[in-house]
Structure formats: structure tokens, C-alpha cells
Design a protein around this motif. Structure first.
Motif, PDB file in Angstrom:
ATOM      1  N   SER A 176      32.975  34.070  26.755  1.00  0.00           N
ATOM      2  CA  SER A 176      32.646  32.890  27.561  1.00  0.00           C
ATOM      3  C   SER A 176      33.140  33.049  28.993  1.00  0.00           C
ATOM      4  O   SER A 176      32.409  32.742  29.955  1.00  0.00           O
ATOM      5  CB  SER A 176      33.265  31.639  26.932  1.00  0.00           C
ATOM      6  N   VAL A 177      34.366  33.523  29.160  1.00  0.00           N
ATOM      7  CA  VAL A 177      34.899  33.702  30.512  1.00  0.00           C
ATOM      8  C   VAL A 177      34.153  34.809  31.240  1.00  0.00           C
ATOM      9  O   VAL A 177      33.908  34.734  32.447  1.00  0.00           O
ATOM     10  CB  VAL A 177      36.417  33.989  30.472  1.00  0.00           C
ATOM     11  N   ALA A 178      33.748  35.848  30.510  1.00  0.00           N
ATOM     12  CA  ALA A 178      32.966  36.922  31.124  1.00  0.00           C
ATOM     13  C   ALA A 178      31.616  36.398  31.611  1.00  0.00           C
ATOM     14  O   ALA A 178      31.136  36.792  32.688  1.00  0.00           O
ATOM     15  CB  ALA A 178      32.769  38.063  30.133  1.00  0.00           C
ATOM     16  N   ALA A 179      30.993  35.517  30.829  1.00  0.00           N
ATOM     17  CA  ALA A 179      29.724  34.914  31.257  1.00  0.00           C
ATOM     18  C   ALA A 179      29.931  34.068  32.506  1.00  0.00           C
ATOM     19  O   ALA A 179      29.085  34.055  33.414  1.00  0.00           O
ATOM     20  CB  ALA A 179      29.136  34.074  30.131  1.00  0.00           C
ATOM     21  N   HIS A 180      31.046  33.363  32.566  1.00  0.00           N
ATOM     22  CA  HIS A 180      31.389  32.577  33.756  1.00  0.00           C
ATOM     23  C   HIS A 180      31.602  33.491  34.963  1.00  0.00           C
ATOM     24  O   HIS A 180      31.077  33.242  36.055  1.00  0.00           O
ATOM     25  CB  HIS A 180      32.664  31.772  33.480  1.00  0.00           C
ATOM     26  N   SER A 181      32.361  34.555  34.766  1.00  0.00           N
ATOM     27  CA  SER A 181      32.722  35.438  35.871  1.00  0.00           C
ATOM     28  C   SER A 181      31.526  36.222  36.401  1.00  0.00           C
ATOM     29  O   SER A 181      31.431  36.498  37.602  1.00  0.00           O
ATOM     30  CB  SER A 181      33.810  36.418  35.421  1.00  0.00           C
ATOM     31  N   GLY A 182      30.601  36.567  35.516  1.00  0.00           N
ATOM     32  CA  GLY A 182      29.483  37.406  35.911  1.00  0.00           C
ATOM     33  C   GLY A 182      28.246  36.671  36.361  1.00  0.00           C
ATOM     34  O   GLY A 182      27.275  37.302  36.804  1.00  0.00           O
ATOM     35  N   ASN A 183      28.264  35.344  36.254  1.00  0.00           N
ATOM     36  CA  ASN A 183      27.080  34.553  36.608  1.00  0.00           C
ATOM     37  C   ASN A 183      27.520  33.338  37.424  1.00  0.00           C
ATOM     38  O   ASN A 183      27.954  32.323  36.862  1.00  0.00           O
ATOM     39  CB  ASN A 183      26.352  34.085  35.340  1.00  0.00           C
ATOM     40  N   LYS A 184      27.444  33.440  38.712  1.00  0.00           N
ATOM     41  CA  LYS A 184      27.992  32.412  39.601  1.00  0.00           C
ATOM     42  C   LYS A 184      27.232  31.090  39.535  1.00  0.00           C
ATOM     43  O   LYS A 184      27.729  30.068  40.026  1.00  0.00           O
ATOM     44  CB  LYS A 184      28.024  32.936  41.043  1.00  0.00           C
ATOM     45  N   GLU A 185      26.042  31.083  38.932  1.00  0.00           N
ATOM     46  CA  GLU A 185      25.285  29.838  38.800  1.00  0.00           C
ATOM     47  C   GLU A 185      25.517  29.169  37.450  1.00  0.00           C
ATOM     48  O   GLU A 185      25.055  28.052  37.221  1.00  0.00           O
ATOM     49  CB  GLU A 185      23.790  30.108  38.975  1.00  0.00           C
ATOM     50  N   TYR A 186      26.235  29.850  36.563  1.00  0.00           N
ATOM     51  CA  TYR A 186      26.424  29.319  35.208  1.00  0.00           C
ATOM     52  C   TYR A 186      27.620  28.369  35.136  1.00  0.00           C
ATOM     53  O   TYR A 186      28.590  28.495  35.883  1.00  0.00           O
ATOM     54  CB  TYR A 186      26.697  30.463  34.225  1.00  0.00           C
ATOM     55  N   ILE A 187      27.525  27.467  34.167  1.00  0.00           N
ATOM     56  CA  ILE A 187      28.687  26.729  33.690  1.00  0.00           C
ATOM     57  C   ILE A 187      28.920  27.225  32.265  1.00  0.00           C
ATOM     58  O   ILE A 187      28.112  26.978  31.375  1.00  0.00           O
ATOM     59  CB  ILE A 187      28.454  25.209  33.710  1.00  0.00           C
ATOM     60  N   SER A 188      29.996  27.968  32.081  1.00  0.00           N
ATOM     61  CA  SER A 188      30.280  28.587  30.791  1.00  0.00           C
ATOM     62  C   SER A 188      31.705  28.254  30.377  1.00  0.00           C
ATOM     63  O   SER A 188      32.655  28.515  31.122  1.00  0.00           O
ATOM     64  CB  SER A 188      30.101  30.112  30.876  1.00  0.00           C
ATOM     65  N   PHE A 189      31.854  27.660  29.190  1.00  0.00           N
ATOM     66  CA  PHE A 189      33.189  27.298  28.725  1.00  0.00           C
ATOM     67  C   PHE A 189      33.197  27.199  27.204  1.00  0.00           C
ATOM     68  O   PHE A 189      32.149  27.294  26.561  1.00  0.00           O
ATOM     69  CB  PHE A 189      33.657  25.990  29.368  1.00  0.00           C
ATOM     70  N   VAL A 190      34.382  27.047  26.644  1.00  0.00           N
ATOM     71  CA  VAL A 190      34.527  26.922  25.197  1.00  0.00           C
ATOM     72  C   VAL A 190      35.295  25.651  24.865  1.00  0.00           C
ATOM     73  O   VAL A 190      36.088  25.149  25.677  1.00  0.00           O
ATOM     74  CB  VAL A 190      35.237  28.141  24.570  1.00  0.00           C
ATOM     75  N   SER A 237      33.878  25.157  34.158  1.00  0.00           N
ATOM     76  CA  SER A 237      33.482  26.514  33.809  1.00  0.00           C
ATOM     77  C   SER A 237      34.684  27.467  33.787  1.00  0.00           C
ATOM     78  O   SER A 237      35.622  27.345  34.581  1.00  0.00           O
ATOM     79  CB  SER A 237      32.437  27.023  34.800  1.00  0.00           C
ATOM     80  N   GLY A 238      34.644  28.401  32.835  1.00  0.00           N
ATOM     81  CA  GLY A 238      35.708  29.384  32.702  1.00  0.00           C
ATOM     82  C   GLY A 238      36.959  28.845  32.049  1.00  0.00           C
ATOM     83  O   GLY A 238      38.021  29.470  32.127  1.00  0.00           O
TER      84      GLY A 238
END
Length: 251
Positions: A176-190, A237-238
Motif C-alpha cells: 500500500s505504501v509503495a502504491a502511494h509512493s509510486g503514484n503521486k495522483e493516488y490515495i493509497s492506505f490501509v 494516503s500512505g
């Protein structure tokens, strides 16, 4: 279809996934793609019959969490049904595996099996869905994790008693954090959904000496939806949240 909010939920056949699918379907102009292990089962047919708000619909697809090829096939099936983007991807499917084993007793095979389902399964889902997530104006990727996956609070949570599940959920957290870090337009969290009155949650609660899990599926679902609805890149995110309390959990 372009104006519809598209939500993809893995593990929609039972528990929190089913409750989330039903909640999103009750919102107008939503397309909910829900995965189950067996689309022909009676349980799957019940989900297909959920009432839908105006302009909303439900698509049922097959994903067996231990299969790394099923997510790609499921996404293709959704595309064939007219889905051209995904706004919210919820990696919910998972499982704790067998009985709790201490660190000095758990087998590498137990860890591998649980890791495949809870970490590599969501990874395969994310990879398959990413091209459609990239087409959303505000893509969100949510992993349904567990407090057991917190390394920082392991001693407080006594999570060391469930090494296979904890290792697997910590893996999901990393993804999840990798998806956040690699995609600046994403909101990714757990999120940790709470100790919820599902089959697995009630079993865990009884192992703690409780008659049943303290939180209802509705409480958990409402809390998760509130987090998703109000999530921002800057504040959400993150990060790793306790859905019920609305507070952060240390990694």
C-alpha cells in the motif's frame, strides 16, 4: 459509464466485503464489481440480488485469492461488461489460515500460504487493475489490513501469537505504501477494520476470551466508508488507520 463511480471489491461474498458492496450499491450511479471464489454459489446469487440505487449495478467476477491469474481475468471480464475505469479498488479478500501458532512452531509453508492470499493476492489485483485505476480522476486503493500487521505495536497487541497472518498483513501494508509512493495522483492506505462480528472475527474474539467480536459489520463498514469518502492525499494516503477509532496505527 464514464460518469459512474466504479468500485472494485475483492472478497465480496461475505463479511466486510459483502457489507461494503451492499453499501456502495445503495448509492446512486455506482458500478460495483465484486469478486467471489465461486460465482455459481447460492451466496453469490444472493449478492447479485442486492437492491441497487438508481443508475447503479453490480457485476460479479471470480477471484480465488490463491490464484495470481484470476485478478487479470476478472478485470478483463469487467471491461467486457463496459467498465472503462476504476475509482476505488478495495483489496479485501484474505484469510488467517489455520490455528494460531507461536513463532517457534509456525511452519514456512503456513507462512507462505497465508502470505500468498493476504499479500501476493492483493498485489496481483493491484497490478491487474492499475491501468483502469490510472483512468480515474481520483483513484483510491484501500487494503483491508489488520492490527496484527503492525510491527510497532506488536507487543501491545500481542500479535506475535499469529506470525503467519502478521507477516502477511505487514506485506500488504508495504504494498500500500509503495502504491502511494509510486503514484503521486493516488490515495493509497490501509485500515484495520476492528474486531468485527464476522466468522473469523468471532473466532478470534473467542480466542481472547470474549463471547463475540465487539464491532458489528455495519459499524466497521460505516467507518471504512467515512475514511474513503473523506480521504485526501495529504492527510490519508500512505498511512495505516484503525477504522473504528479513526486513529493512526504505527507500522
Amino acid at each position: 459509464m464514464a460518469s459512474s463511480t466504479v468500485v472494485f471489491i475483492s472478497g465480496a461474498g461475505r463479511g466486510i466485503g459483502r457489507s461494503l458492496a451492499e453499501a456502495y450499491l445503495s448509492r446512486p450511479n455506482h458500478t460495483v464489481v465484486g469478486s467471489v471464489r465461486d460465482p455459481t454459489s447460492a451466496n453469490a446469487q444472493e449478492i447479485k440480488a442486492f437492491p441497487a440505487a438508481e443508475g447503479s449495478r453490480f457485476l460479479l467476477v471470480k477471484i480465488e485469492s490463491s490464484s495470481f491469474s484470476d485478478p487479470a481475468a476478472a478485470v478483463k471480464e469487467a471491461e467486457a461488461a463496459g467498465v472503462d475505469h476504476i475509482d476505488v479498488l478495495i483489496a479485501n479478500a484474505g484469510g488467517a489460515g489455520g490455528s494460531i501458532s507461536p513463532l517457534d512452531k509456525v511452519t514456512p509453508q503456513d507462512v507462505t500460504d497465508v502470505f500468498n492470499i493476504n499479500a501476493l493476492g492483493p498485489l496481483a489485483l493491484y497490478q491487474a487493475a492499475k491501468p483502469l485505476l490510472d483512468k480515474s480522476k481520483a483513484p483510491k486503493f484501500l487494503g483491508i489490513s489488520s492490527a496484527v500487521g503492525s510491527i510497532g505495536n506488536m507487543e501491545n497487541f500481542r500479535a506475535h501469537v499469529a506470525p503467519a497472518y502478521g507477516i502477511a498483513k505487514a506485506g500488504l501494508n508495504w504494498i500500500s505504501v509503495a502504491a502511494h509512493s509510486g503514484n503521486k495522483e493516488y490515495i493509497s492506505f490501509v485500515v484495520h477494520p476492528g474486531l468485527v462480528q464476522t466468522d473469523g472475527g468471532n473466532r478470534a474474539a473467542k480466542g481472547m476470551g470474549l463471547p463475540q467480536a465487539p464491532h458489528t459489520k455495519k459499524q466497521s463498514t460505516d467507518a471504512i466508508l467515512a475514511l474513503l469518502d473523506n480521504a485526501t492525499r495529504e492527510k490519508t494516503s500512505g498511512k495505516f488507520f484503525d477504522a473504528i477509532a479513526g486513529t493512526e496505527i504505527p507500522w
